[in-house]
Design a protein around this motif. Sequence first.
Motif, PDB file in Angstrom:
ATOM      1  N   LYS A 113       0.826  -1.214   0.000  1.00  0.00           N
ATOM      2  CA  LYS A 113       0.000   0.000   0.000  1.00  0.00           C
ATOM      3  C   LYS A 113       0.859   1.263   0.000  1.00  0.00           C
ATOM      4  O   LYS A 113       0.588   2.224  -0.710  1.00  0.00           O
ATOM      5  CB  LYS A 113      -0.943  -0.011   1.205  1.00  0.00           C
ATOM      6  CG  LYS A 113      -2.094  -1.000   1.060  1.00  0.00           C
ATOM      7  CD  LYS A 113      -2.842  -1.203   2.368  1.00  0.00           C
ATOM      8  CE  LYS A 113      -3.557   0.026   2.835  1.00  0.00           C
ATOM      9  NZ  LYS A 113      -4.336  -0.228   4.054  1.00  0.00           N
ATOM     10  N   LEU A 114       1.927   1.251   0.782  1.00  0.00           N
ATOM     11  CA  LEU A 114       2.826   2.409   0.826  1.00  0.00           C
ATOM     12  C   LEU A 114       3.500   2.628  -0.524  1.00  0.00           C
ATOM     13  O   LEU A 114       3.637   3.767  -0.993  1.00  0.00           O
ATOM     14  CB  LEU A 114       3.895   2.201   1.913  1.00  0.00           C
ATOM     15  CG  LEU A 114       3.405   2.275   3.365  1.00  0.00           C
ATOM     16  CD1 LEU A 114       4.533   1.901   4.319  1.00  0.00           C
ATOM     17  CD2 LEU A 114       2.881   3.682   3.686  1.00  0.00           C
ATOM     18  N   ALA A 115       3.915   1.535  -1.159  1.00  0.00           N
ATOM     19  CA  ALA A 115       4.551   1.640  -2.473  1.00  0.00           C
ATOM     20  C   ALA A 115       3.572   2.169  -3.512  1.00  0.00           C
ATOM     21  O   ALA A 115       3.930   2.994  -4.365  1.00  0.00           O
ATOM     22  CB  ALA A 115       5.094   0.278  -2.890  1.00  0.00           C
ATOM     23  N   LEU A 116       2.319   1.716  -3.440  1.00  0.00           N
ATOM     24  CA  LEU A 116       1.296   2.171  -4.377  1.00  0.00           C
ATOM     25  C   LEU A 116       1.006   3.661  -4.196  1.00  0.00           C
ATOM     26  O   LEU A 116       0.852   4.401  -5.176  1.00  0.00           O
ATOM     27  CB  LEU A 116       0.004   1.362  -4.194  1.00  0.00           C
ATOM     28  CG  LEU A 116       0.025  -0.073  -4.734  1.00  0.00           C
ATOM     29  CD1 LEU A 116      -1.218  -0.817  -4.278  1.00  0.00           C
ATOM     30  CD2 LEU A 116       0.112  -0.076  -6.246  1.00  0.00           C
ATOM     31  N   GLU A 117       0.893   4.088  -2.956  1.00  0.00           N
ATOM     32  CA  GLU A 117       0.637   5.501  -2.684  1.00  0.00           C
ATOM     33  C   GLU A 117       1.747   6.384  -3.258  1.00  0.00           C
ATOM     34  O   GLU A 117       1.495   7.458  -3.813  1.00  0.00           O
ATOM     35  CB  GLU A 117       0.500   5.725  -1.177  1.00  0.00           C
ATOM     36  CG  GLU A 117      -0.791   5.144  -0.601  1.00  0.00           C
ATOM     37  CD  GLU A 117      -0.789   5.108   0.914  1.00  0.00           C
ATOM     38  OE1 GLU A 117       0.274   5.391   1.509  1.00  0.00           O
ATOM     39  OE2 GLU A 117      -1.833   4.777   1.507  1.00  0.00           O
ATOM     40  N   ASP A 139       3.714   5.568  -5.849  1.00  0.00           N
ATOM     41  CA  ASP A 139       3.612   5.520  -7.309  1.00  0.00           C
ATOM     42  C   ASP A 139       2.452   6.375  -7.818  1.00  0.00           C
ATOM     43  O   ASP A 139       2.556   7.017  -8.872  1.00  0.00           O
ATOM     44  CB  ASP A 139       3.432   4.075  -7.777  1.00  0.00           C
ATOM     45  CG  ASP A 139       4.705   3.261  -7.641  1.00  0.00           C
ATOM     46  OD1 ASP A 139       5.782   3.865  -7.504  1.00  0.00           O
ATOM     47  OD2 ASP A 139       4.613   2.013  -7.672  1.00  0.00           O
ATOM     48  N   ILE A 140       1.353   6.393  -7.068  1.00  0.00           N
ATOM     49  CA  ILE A 140       0.191   7.198  -7.467  1.00  0.00           C
ATOM     50  C   ILE A 140       0.538   8.680  -7.427  1.00  0.00           C
ATOM     51  O   ILE A 140       0.180   9.446  -8.330  1.00  0.00           O
ATOM     52  CB  ILE A 140      -1.017   6.879  -6.560  1.00  0.00           C
ATOM     53  CG1 ILE A 140      -1.563   5.486  -6.876  1.00  0.00           C
ATOM     54  CG2 ILE A 140      -2.125   7.928  -6.734  1.00  0.00           C
ATOM     55  CD1 ILE A 140      -2.600   4.993  -5.890  1.00  0.00           C
ATOM     56  N   THR A 199      -4.528   1.873 -12.774  1.00  0.00           N
ATOM     57  CA  THR A 199      -4.282   0.529 -12.244  1.00  0.00           C
ATOM     58  C   THR A 199      -3.919   0.572 -10.761  1.00  0.00           C
ATOM     59  O   THR A 199      -4.463  -0.184  -9.950  1.00  0.00           O
ATOM     60  CB  THR A 199      -3.140  -0.145 -13.027  1.00  0.00           C
ATOM     61  OG1 THR A 199      -3.518  -0.270 -14.403  1.00  0.00           O
ATOM     62  CG2 THR A 199      -2.840  -1.534 -12.463  1.00  0.00           C
ATOM     63  N   ASN A 200      -3.000   1.461 -10.414  1.00  0.00           N
ATOM     64  CA  ASN A 200      -2.551   1.541  -9.019  1.00  0.00           C
ATOM     65  C   ASN A 200      -3.646   2.048  -8.086  1.00  0.00           C
ATOM     66  O   ASN A 200      -3.751   1.610  -6.936  1.00  0.00           O
ATOM     67  CB  ASN A 200      -1.322   2.447  -8.918  1.00  0.00           C
ATOM     68  CG  ASN A 200      -0.086   1.791  -9.498  1.00  0.00           C
ATOM     69  OD1 ASN A 200      -0.044   0.576  -9.655  1.00  0.00           O
ATOM     70  ND2 ASN A 200       0.916   2.589  -9.821  1.00  0.00           N
ATOM     71  N   THR A 201      -4.480   2.969  -8.571  1.00  0.00           N
ATOM     72  CA  THR A 201      -5.583   3.482  -7.749  1.00  0.00           C
ATOM     73  C   THR A 201      -6.587   2.382  -7.438  1.00  0.00           C
ATOM     74  O   THR A 201      -7.044   2.234  -6.301  1.00  0.00           O
ATOM     75  CB  THR A 201      -6.287   4.653  -8.467  1.00  0.00           C
ATOM     76  OG1 THR A 201      -5.346   5.713  -8.685  1.00  0.00           O
ATOM     77  CG2 THR A 201      -7.440   5.184  -7.629  1.00  0.00           C
ATOM     78  N   LYS A 202      -6.920   1.598  -8.451  1.00  0.00           N
ATOM     79  CA  LYS A 202      -7.860   0.496  -8.242  1.00  0.00           C
ATOM     80  C   LYS A 202      -7.286  -0.539  -7.272  1.00  0.00           C
ATOM     81  O   LYS A 202      -7.999  -1.060  -6.402  1.00  0.00           O
ATOM     82  CB  LYS A 202      -8.197  -0.166  -9.581  1.00  0.00           C
ATOM     83  CG  LYS A 202      -9.067   0.679 -10.489  1.00  0.00           C
ATOM     84  CD  LYS A 202      -9.316  -0.025 -11.804  1.00  0.00           C
ATOM     85  CE  LYS A 202     -10.140   0.840 -12.747  1.00  0.00           C
ATOM     86  NZ  LYS A 202     -10.331   0.180 -14.068  1.00  0.00           N
ATOM     87  N   PHE A 222      -8.650  -1.654  -3.565  1.00  0.00           N
ATOM     88  CA  PHE A 222      -8.904  -3.057  -3.253  1.00  0.00           C
ATOM     89  C   PHE A 222      -8.201  -3.472  -1.959  1.00  0.00           C
ATOM     90  O   PHE A 222      -8.762  -4.149  -1.105  1.00  0.00           O
ATOM     91  CB  PHE A 222      -8.436  -3.939  -4.407  1.00  0.00           C
ATOM     92  CG  PHE A 222      -8.368  -5.393  -4.055  1.00  0.00           C
ATOM     93  CD1 PHE A 222      -9.517  -6.149  -3.986  1.00  0.00           C
ATOM     94  CD2 PHE A 222      -7.154  -5.988  -3.760  1.00  0.00           C
ATOM     95  CE1 PHE A 222      -9.468  -7.487  -3.642  1.00  0.00           C
ATOM     96  CE2 PHE A 222      -7.081  -7.324  -3.410  1.00  0.00           C
ATOM     97  CZ  PHE A 222      -8.251  -8.075  -3.354  1.00  0.00           C
ATOM     98  N   LEU A 223      -6.951  -3.042  -1.793  1.00  0.00           N
ATOM     99  CA  LEU A 223      -6.171  -3.442  -0.623  1.00  0.00           C
ATOM    100  C   LEU A 223      -6.670  -2.795   0.666  1.00  0.00           C
ATOM    101  O   LEU A 223      -6.265  -3.190   1.758  1.00  0.00           O
ATOM    102  CB  LEU A 223      -4.697  -3.091  -0.835  1.00  0.00           C
ATOM    103  CG  LEU A 223      -3.965  -3.920  -1.895  1.00  0.00           C
ATOM    104  CD1 LEU A 223      -2.543  -3.435  -2.064  1.00  0.00           C
ATOM    105  CD2 LEU A 223      -3.982  -5.395  -1.527  1.00  0.00           C
ATOM    106  N   ALA A 224      -7.562  -1.810   0.518  1.00  0.00           N
ATOM    107  CA  ALA A 224      -8.114  -1.166   1.707  1.00  0.00           C
ATOM    108  C   ALA A 224      -9.053  -2.107   2.471  1.00  0.00           C
ATOM    109  O   ALA A 224      -9.342  -1.903   3.637  1.00  0.00           O
ATOM    110  CB  ALA A 224      -8.856   0.110   1.323  1.00  0.00           C
TER     111      ALA A 224
END
Length: 277
Positions: A172-176, A178-179, A248-251, A255-257
């Motif tokens: 989740k941290l990595a996605l945030e 990248d977003i 893609t990363n937002t979705k 989902f991971l939430a």
Amino acid sequence: HGEIYMANAAFDLLVAEKVGTINAPALIETGRVIDILLLEQLRNIAEQGAFIPRLSLASLSAKLLKIELPKDIKDAVGDDVRLSFSKFIDGDGTIAYLKIPHIYLEYAAKDAIVTFLLGKLLLKRVKEIAIKNNVPEDTLLSHNIQLKAAYALGIVSNNGLLINTAAKDKTKLALEKDISKSLAELSVLGWRPGTGSDKSLQQVLKDIEAKKSIALPRTETGKISSASDFLEEHRDIPFVDSYLTYGTNTKLLQFLAGDREKIHPSFNTIVSTGRTS
């Protein structure tokens, strides 16, 4: 020993296996199952270079046979015919065939007849394309490989995939991160999510068309499609790459939430690029 024509064969075979005694892998391996929706997608990609969105038996029937297959037919008591066949199954599991009204029999028969007619028509067209392009006609433009993939991925969808919950917070941290990076890139290129984002997106895509001298796919309303299936082949364009990555990363972050431990993914067996998504 003849061919079995289906529309969305992977789904039908998985259902048939669950309620009956068929050996789906054996039917697929011997080439007996013909999925008319896969055939039409492969034919269109071969001739037009594009995947057909929202392809269905009804749309294909209307297009190639000029036969309408309405899905909203009601019976005498107002029940949806498409969803109400189960009411003719008796308590002991037997089917009360003599109680099935004509409207139900016609609905089922029409679907079967149309599927057969489309299968014969598309088989002929696909083989003609293969011969014209010096491709072995018995491969049906990779139909058999695509069907195997669709069936296998259908099993994956049903069984689900386990989530590594221990790694979820780190992801989740990595996605945030990248977003945030994608948003910064998109903002510089003229787009941000929120009020007015659709209008600005259309303008950016029109500018890309003009600069690159390309024609991006349109929706039925005339707007440039922002669907990932259509934009994927243009990832070499910085805006498109950032936009698709952001989406893609937002979705995935959304989902991971949740607290789920297993996912049941869905797959498009074939898209315009020829790959699975």
